[in-house]
Scaffold this motif. Structure first.
Motif, PDB file in Angstrom:
ATOM      1  N   CYS A 254       0.812  -1.223   0.000  1.00 53.61           N
ATOM      2  CA  CYS A 254       0.000   0.000   0.000  1.00 53.61           C
ATOM      3  C   CYS A 254       0.838   1.264   0.000  1.00 53.61           C
ATOM      4  O   CYS A 254       0.306   2.366  -0.166  1.00 53.61           O
ATOM      5  N   GLY A 255       2.152   1.131   0.211  1.00 59.86           N
ATOM      6  CA  GLY A 255       3.013   2.293   0.068  1.00 59.86           C
ATOM      7  C   GLY A 255       3.295   3.068   1.329  1.00 59.86           C
ATOM      8  O   GLY A 255       3.643   4.249   1.264  1.00 59.86           O
ATOM      9  N   GLY A 256       3.170   2.420   2.490  1.00 63.56           N
ATOM     10  CA  GLY A 256       3.613   3.085   3.710  1.00 63.56           C
ATOM     11  C   GLY A 256       2.591   3.153   4.815  1.00 63.56           C
ATOM     12  O   GLY A 256       1.409   2.826   4.653  1.00 63.56           O
ATOM     13  N   LEU A 257       3.071   3.602   5.969  1.00 64.72           N
ATOM     14  CA  LEU A 257       2.228   3.700   7.155  1.00 64.72           C
ATOM     15  C   LEU A 257       1.103   4.705   6.963  1.00 64.72           C
ATOM     16  O   LEU A 257      -0.003   4.496   7.466  1.00 64.72           O
ATOM     17  N   THR A 258       1.350   5.787   6.232  1.00 64.29           N
ATOM     18  CA  THR A 258       0.306   6.801   6.029  1.00 64.29           C
ATOM     19  C   THR A 258      -0.924   6.178   5.381  1.00 64.29           C
ATOM     20  O   THR A 258      -2.054   6.339   5.879  1.00 64.29           O
ATOM     21  N   GLU A 259      -0.731   5.453   4.288  1.00 67.28           N
ATOM     22  CA  GLU A 259      -1.880   4.822   3.630  1.00 67.28           C
ATOM     23  C   GLU A 259      -2.380   3.614   4.422  1.00 67.28           C
ATOM     24  O   GLU A 259      -3.582   3.338   4.433  1.00 67.28           O
ATOM     25  N   GLY A 260      -1.480   2.908   5.097  1.00 70.02           N
ATOM     26  CA  GLY A 260      -1.916   1.773   5.904  1.00 70.02           C
ATOM     27  C   GLY A 260      -2.910   2.183   6.971  1.00 70.02           C
ATOM     28  O   GLY A 260      -3.924   1.503   7.193  1.00 70.02           O
TER      29      GLY A 260
END
Length: 336
Positions: A254-260
């Motif tokens: 998903c491309g990182g903690l922000t999007e997670g």
């Protein structure tokens, strides 16, 4: 005077203690990209292993990071990064590095900056790779400290049934989930569900190939089904409702903690369960996912258990739980 921001990118390799088999693949190591962003006395780090089924390998991740090097070194923040790169491992490494850099600069841990619960130890699954039933049962017995097991299946119905039966006989006390890694066809699902129900399996992950999700329609089941390869990013979460019961969030896809975090909150709002998984990275990969795991009902953060060596300090596995010391990632130096 404003400090110049710099970006360092390196590749590191972590051999496995022994080969690990899933549907269609045998892995012997995890290669990761590490991004480190420094600004004055502060630095942030992020690690990404990519998603093999998306062909997001070391070369692809490194190229993605290099494409945005100029923007990162001239001050792009996490919100800007979301626009610079699509969901991918390269964005994950940069996103996590930016989170930790901000924690250092503001003197507050990432969990506070992200409005997440204060971290506590989490019960985690320990995965047993696909093998002969007796070998998997012996592995389950050897994992005496584990309370939650995940079994890799391969789509070979009779063999998979024997695998599940053998592990259940060896560990009648454990929560067991299974992951088919897209290995089944829709017509095989009724028999698969019957087998899983008979042996008290609590979760089935990604039975059908991405793109074949309609094969779940109308299939009677008493076991929840989690989407992994069928749920790559936030944009795909709404489409899971009615077919899946849970989403497995992995920061590399998903491309990182922000999007997670955004996926977890959206999924919960839609009534979906939330799970956090991993792509077999080191403890530096587990640490951001551990924070996300505070929002999840199923946690699968066992990647370092497969490595011949991990980073130091590393996460700890004890009494079926994963513990993530502050020294690993995401805390200002005064807290770590």
């Amino acid at each position: 005077m404003t400090s110049r921001r710099t970006l360092d990118v390196r590749v590191e390799r972590f051999p496995y203690a022994k080969p690990f088999r899933i549907t269609g693949h045998v892995f012997t190591e995890t290669a990761v990209v590490v991004a480190e962003i420094a600004e004055g006395p502060h630095r942030g780090r992020g690690e990404a292993a990519g998603a093999y089924y998306l062909n997001d390998d070391i070369e692809t991740m490194t190229a993605a990071i290099e494409r945005v090097r100029g923007a990162i070194e001239t001050g792009a923040d996490r919100a800007g990064l979301q626009q610079l790169l699509p969901p991918c491992g390269g964005r994950n490494a940069l996103d996590c590095a930016l989170w930790e850099l901000e924690a250092q600069q503001r003197g507050r841990p990432v969990w506070q900056l992200a409005d997440l619960p204060e971290p506590r130890p989490l019960r985690t699954t320990i995965t047993i790779g696909a093998d002969e039933p007796r070998v998997m049962a012996d592995a389950a017995t050897a994992l005496a400290d584990a309370t939650t097991l995940k079994l890799k299946l391969t789509g070979e119905a009779a063999l998979d049934a024997s695998r599940v039966a053998a592990v259940r006989a060896a560990r009648p006390d454990c929560w067991i989930g299974v992951d088919a890694n897209q290995g089944y066809a829709a017509e095989a699902l009724p028999a698969l569900f019957a087998t899983l129900e008979r042996h008290g399996v609590a979760l089935l992950e990604q039975p059908l190939a991405r793109g074949d999700e309609a094969g779940l329609d109308g299939v009677k089941r008493a076991i929840p089904v989690a989407a992994d390869e069928s749920a790559l990013s936030l944009a795909e979460i709404d489409g899971l409702v009615g077919r899946f019961d849970m989403v497995n969030i992995k920061l590399d896809k998903c491309g990182g903690l922000t999007e997670g975090i955004a996926i977890a909150r959206r999924a919960r709002a839609l009534g979906l369960g939330v799970m956090v998984g991993n792509m077999m990275g080191s403890s530096l990969s587990m640490a951001p996912s551990f924070l996300l795991g505070q929002l999840c009902s199923v946690v699968d953060l066992d990647g370092p258990t497969f490595l011949a060596r991990d980073r130091e300090p590393g996460v700890c596995y004890r009494d079926g739980n994963i513990h993530c010391p502050a020294e690993i990632w995401g805390f200002p130096r005064s807290c770590a």
